[in-house]
Design a protein around this motif. Structure first.
Motif, PDB file in Angstrom:
ATOM      1  N   LYS A 176       0.840  -1.210   0.000  1.00 20.42           N
ATOM      2  CA  LYS A 176       0.000   0.000   0.000  1.00 20.42           C
ATOM      3  C   LYS A 176       0.875   1.260   0.000  1.00 20.42           C
ATOM      4  N   ASP A 177       1.950   1.227   0.780  1.00 17.44           N
ATOM      5  CA  ASP A 177       2.851   2.379   0.837  1.00 17.44           C
ATOM      6  C   ASP A 177       3.525   2.624  -0.508  1.00 17.44           C
ATOM      7  N   VAL A 178       3.932   1.558  -1.198  1.00 15.95           N
ATOM      8  CA  VAL A 178       4.587   1.747  -2.492  1.00 15.95           C
ATOM      9  C   VAL A 178       3.580   2.227  -3.533  1.00 15.95           C
ATOM     10  N   VAL A 179       2.329   1.764  -3.440  1.00 14.11           N
ATOM     11  CA  VAL A 179       1.277   2.257  -4.339  1.00 14.11           C
ATOM     12  C   VAL A 179       1.091   3.757  -4.118  1.00 14.11           C
ATOM     13  N   GLY A 180       1.018   4.173  -2.852  1.00 14.50           N
ATOM     14  CA  GLY A 180       0.916   5.598  -2.553  1.00 14.50           C
ATOM     15  C   GLY A 180       2.129   6.374  -3.038  1.00 14.50           C
ATOM     16  N   HIS A 181       3.293   5.799  -2.872  1.00 17.77           N
ATOM     17  CA  HIS A 181       4.557   6.413  -3.299  1.00 17.77           C
ATOM     18  C   HIS A 181       4.575   6.653  -4.817  1.00 17.77           C
ATOM     19  N   ILE A 182       4.235   5.632  -5.580  1.00 20.62           N
ATOM     20  CA  ILE A 182       4.233   5.779  -7.043  1.00 20.62           C
ATOM     21  C   ILE A 182       3.202   6.823  -7.463  1.00 20.62           C
ATOM     22  N   GLY A 183       2.011   6.761  -6.875  1.00 29.88           N
ATOM     23  CA  GLY A 183       0.976   7.736  -7.201  1.00 29.88           C
ATOM     24  C   GLY A 183       1.378   9.156  -6.844  1.00 29.88           C
TER      25      GLY A 183
END
Length: 146
Positions: free
Chosen positions: A49-56
């Motif tokens: 979830k954190d990496v998804v937020g990071h990329i976004g």
């Protein structure tokens, strides 16, 4: 999004599209607990979830900067990548999976719109395309594949 073959970033857009499909498949294939469990990265501990937020977050920032480039108001200054990563993580850490996921989808759509407006290649635009597209995905896909 259909891009003309002579668009200055046609190759990068195609690479982004291919790796985006893989990224989406990997994320969608995870169970809810796998998305939220820390361990994607350590120090600090990141979940998927954190990496998804990071990329976004990087895609959202790229959209802003690419429109500034197009408008002639961009200020080319050094980026504190680690500092921005920390800011983005702090801002999104307490958000739900759905919030981070939808932010990623919306940010990508807006970023691709900004890419489509680029009439010429420039070094600043090249950097932002790399930071927000296929090159950035390549940094994260190996760990997601695990």
């Amino acid at each position: 999004m259909d891009i003309a073959a002579d668009h200055p970033y046609a190759a990068e857009i195609e690479q982004e599209r291919e790796l985006w499909s893989e990224l989406m498949g990997l994320c969608r294939g995870l169970e809810a607990d796998e998305r939220l469990t820390p361990g994607y990265f350590h120090d600090p501990d990141w979940s998927v979830k954190d990496v998804v937020g990071h990329i976004g977050a990087w895609q959202a920032e790229a959209e802003i900067q690419l429109f500034r480039i197009e408008a002639g108001t961009y200020v080319d200054e050094p980026l504190d990548i680690d500092g921005l990563n920390e800011q983005f993580l702090d801002a999104l850490r307490d958000q739900t999976w759905d919030t981070c996921w939808n932010q990623l989808l919306a940010a990508r759509a807006m970023m691709l719109g900004a890419w489509a407006h680029l009439a010429d290649r420039t070094e600043p635009a090249d950097r932002w395309v790399r930071k927000s597209g296929a090159e950035h995905y390549r940094e994260h896909l190996p760990r997601l594949r695990e």
